[in-house]
Design a protein around this motif. Structure first.
Motif, PDB file in Angstrom:
ATOM      1  N   TYR A 172     -53.601 -67.570 -28.961  1.00  0.00           N
ATOM      2  CA  TYR A 172     -53.747 -66.122 -28.699  1.00  0.00           C
ATOM      3  C   TYR A 172     -54.178 -65.856 -27.355  1.00  0.00           C
ATOM      4  CZ  TYR A 172     -52.155 -65.098 -33.476  1.00  0.00           C
ATOM      5  OH  TYR A 172     -51.424 -65.112 -34.692  1.00  0.00           O
ATOM      6  N   LEU A 173     -53.630 -65.180 -26.227  1.00  0.00           N
ATOM      7  CA  LEU A 173     -54.094 -64.909 -25.099  1.00  0.00           C
ATOM      8  C   LEU A 173     -54.573 -63.309 -25.065  1.00  0.00           C
ATOM      9  CD1 LEU A 173     -54.755 -65.632 -22.110  1.00  0.00           C
ATOM     10  CD2 LEU A 173     -52.261 -65.142 -21.670  1.00  0.00           C
ATOM     11  N   SER A 174     -55.730 -63.075 -24.852  1.00  0.00           N
ATOM     12  CA  SER A 174     -56.324 -61.755 -24.804  1.00  0.00           C
ATOM     13  C   SER A 174     -56.840 -61.355 -23.423  1.00  0.00           C
ATOM     14  CB  SER A 174     -56.951 -61.452 -25.857  1.00  0.00           C
ATOM     15  OG  SER A 174     -56.478 -61.571 -27.332  1.00  0.00           O
ATOM     16  N   PHE A 175     -56.592 -60.020 -22.922  1.00  0.00           N
ATOM     17  CA  PHE A 175     -57.356 -59.598 -21.717  1.00  0.00           C
ATOM     18  C   PHE A 175     -57.203 -58.085 -21.684  1.00  0.00           C
ATOM     19  CE2 PHE A 175     -53.209 -61.018 -20.469  1.00  0.00           C
ATOM     20  CZ  PHE A 175     -52.516 -60.212 -19.720  1.00  0.00           C
ATOM     21  N   ASN A 176     -58.400 -57.650 -20.919  1.00  0.00           N
ATOM     22  CA  ASN A 176     -58.362 -56.253 -20.585  1.00  0.00           C
ATOM     23  C   ASN A 176     -57.748 -56.249 -19.038  1.00  0.00           C
ATOM     24  OD1 ASN A 176     -59.627 -55.507 -22.954  1.00  0.00           O
ATOM     25  ND2 ASN A 176     -61.663 -55.584 -22.152  1.00  0.00           N
ATOM     26  N   HIS A 177     -56.977 -55.151 -18.862  1.00  0.00           N
ATOM     27  CA  HIS A 177     -56.491 -55.007 -17.395  1.00  0.00           C
ATOM     28  C   HIS A 177     -56.126 -53.486 -17.279  1.00  0.00           C
ATOM     29  CE1 HIS A 177     -51.897 -55.112 -18.227  1.00  0.00           C
ATOM     30  NE2 HIS A 177     -52.641 -54.978 -19.187  1.00  0.00           N
ATOM     31  N   TYR A 178     -55.760 -53.147 -16.061  1.00  0.00           N
ATOM     32  CA  TYR A 178     -55.347 -51.963 -15.454  1.00  0.00           C
ATOM     33  C   TYR A 178     -54.509 -52.282 -14.164  1.00  0.00           C
ATOM     34  CZ  TYR A 178     -55.659 -46.984 -13.382  1.00  0.00           C
ATOM     35  OH  TYR A 178     -55.211 -45.953 -13.019  1.00  0.00           O
ATOM     36  N   PHE A 179     -53.363 -51.827 -14.421  1.00  0.00           N
ATOM     37  CA  PHE A 179     -52.553 -51.930 -13.162  1.00  0.00           C
ATOM     38  C   PHE A 179     -52.167 -50.382 -12.870  1.00  0.00           C
ATOM     39  CE2 PHE A 179     -47.647 -52.489 -11.809  1.00  0.00           C
ATOM     40  CZ  PHE A 179     -48.113 -52.891 -10.557  1.00  0.00           C
ATOM     41  N   LYS A 180     -52.660 -50.273 -11.575  1.00  0.00           N
ATOM     42  CA  LYS A 180     -52.089 -49.106 -10.784  1.00  0.00           C
ATOM     43  C   LYS A 180     -51.111 -49.168 -10.217  1.00  0.00           C
ATOM     44  CE  LYS A 180     -52.831 -44.690  -9.498  1.00  0.00           C
ATOM     45  NZ  LYS A 180     -52.661 -43.826 -10.419  1.00  0.00           N
ATOM     46  N   HIS A 181     -49.758 -48.811 -10.520  1.00  0.00           N
ATOM     47  CA  HIS A 181     -48.477 -48.972  -9.879  1.00  0.00           C
ATOM     48  C   HIS A 181     -48.295 -48.091  -8.764  1.00  0.00           C
ATOM     49  CE1 HIS A 181     -43.997 -48.654  -9.990  1.00  0.00           C
ATOM     50  NE2 HIS A 181     -44.268 -50.103 -10.239  1.00  0.00           N
ATOM     51  N   ARG A 182     -47.431 -48.912  -8.064  1.00  0.00           N
ATOM     52  CA  ARG A 182     -46.646 -48.071  -6.827  1.00  0.00           C
ATOM     53  C   ARG A 182     -45.172 -48.500  -6.887  1.00  0.00           C
ATOM     54  NH1 ARG A 182     -48.899 -46.955  -1.064  1.00  0.00           N
ATOM     55  NH2 ARG A 182     -49.778 -45.272  -1.899  1.00  0.00           N
ATOM     56  N   THR A 183     -44.135 -47.676  -6.287  1.00  0.00           N
ATOM     57  CA  THR A 183     -43.052 -48.159  -6.784  1.00  0.00           C
ATOM     58  C   THR A 183     -42.553 -49.490  -6.018  1.00  0.00           C
ATOM     59  OG1 THR A 183     -42.230 -45.755  -6.311  1.00  0.00           O
ATOM     60  CG2 THR A 183     -40.580 -47.263  -5.986  1.00  0.00           C
ATOM     61  N   ASP A 184     -41.960 -50.252  -6.588  1.00  0.00           N
ATOM     62  CA  ASP A 184     -41.083 -51.494  -6.038  1.00  0.00           C
ATOM     63  C   ASP A 184     -42.264 -52.764  -6.014  1.00  0.00           C
ATOM     64  OD1 ASP A 184     -38.732 -50.844  -5.681  1.00  0.00           O
ATOM     65  OD2 ASP A 184     -39.176 -50.136  -3.661  1.00  0.00           O
TER      66      ASP A 184
END
Length: 267
Positions: A172-184
């Motif tokens: 099992y692989l686990s992590f916390n993350h936050y991706f702040k997205h922009r187009t493309d």
């Protein structure tokens, strides 16, 4: 070796004595006077050896760590300018009892930081305004796309140390993350089950995640494999960021409750 480095040298034609010192920061002072093993040189460096020998084994070292060395010849009244060298110990190979998080902005040993573009861009350990966990001071793996500016082409890989799951029936692989997205722009997770020769995309994100978002899944494709790597890839041009923290590899599923932290998003 993971924990030892062998060093050898030649004495000068007069076979004068030498002192050998090491540092983990590549900073050395100027030796003055007499030294014994364990003495600290003012300005940097710890003496390992003093005498007329021609070799030394540096023991009890940390795996995956670079050690810097400098050797001086001791004359009657002063020391020579000195010669430098460095060596890195071999990294550990990990199993399903692995975790990493940060309490300072230091990039860890045995993680690869690969830029697939020119000029080079890279992941760091640090933080950014509005990043993972919102307010407060936190440190995490960070690809700060915004920081590289308009017009930059970005394709950067964060690659884990090597894992051996040859005797594991579940991973099992686990992590916390936050991706702040922009187009493309795209954030993706990959794995290699053949020592990094080939890579397979496991999943990707092309929209904002929660802050934080908890990833925790069984990666069946790597079970029973003896040379496994994981890779986090950021692709884009001029976007926001991707933050990753609290990476764990276990034989059993992790609790997937959201971390008890304040969440804040850049508008």
């Amino acid at each position: 070796s993971k924990t030892t480095i062998d060093i050898s040298w030649e004495l000068n034609t007069e076979e004068l004595p030498i002192i050998l010192a090491f540092s983990t920061s590549n900073r050395f002072g100027i030796p003055l006077g007499d030294y014994s093993p364990g003495d600290i040189i003012d300005g940097g460096g710890t003496v390992l050896y003093a005498g007329t020998g021609t070799s030394f084994t540096h023991e009890n070292l940390e795996p995956g760590t670079t050690y810097y060395y400098k050797i001086w010849t001791k004359g009657e009244n002063n020391y020579s300018a000195g010669l430098f060298s460095s060596e890195t110990t071999i990294c550990n190979i990990f199993g399903t009892n692995f975790s990493i998080s940060f309490d300072e902005a230091t990039f860890p040993n045995c993680w690869d930081n690969v830029s697939n573009t020119e000029p080079e861009i890279s992941w760091i350990v640090g933080n950014t305004y509005g990043g993972l966990y919102g307010s407060g001071i936190h440190y995490y793996f960070l690809f700060d796309s915004y920081n590289y500016g308009e017009g930059s082409i970005q394709d950067a890989d964060l690659i884990s140390p090597e894992f051996d799951f040859s005797e594991e029936s579940s991973v099992y692989l686990s992590f916390n993350h936050y991706f702040k997205h922009r187009t493309d722009h795209k954030a993706s997770l990959h794995f290699s089950a053949d020592g990094g020769e080939t890579w397979n995309e496991y999943t990707s994100w092309e929209a904002d995640t929660e802050n934080p978002d908890k990833f925790s899944e069984r990666i069946t494709e790597v079970e029973g494999k003896n040379s496994v790597y994981f890779k986090w890839k950021y692709e884009g041009s001029w976007g926001w960021f991707w933050c990753i923290d609290s990476i764990s590899v276990t034989a059993n599923p992790m609790v997937t409750n959201k971390p008890n932290v304040y969440s804040k998003t850049i508008e």
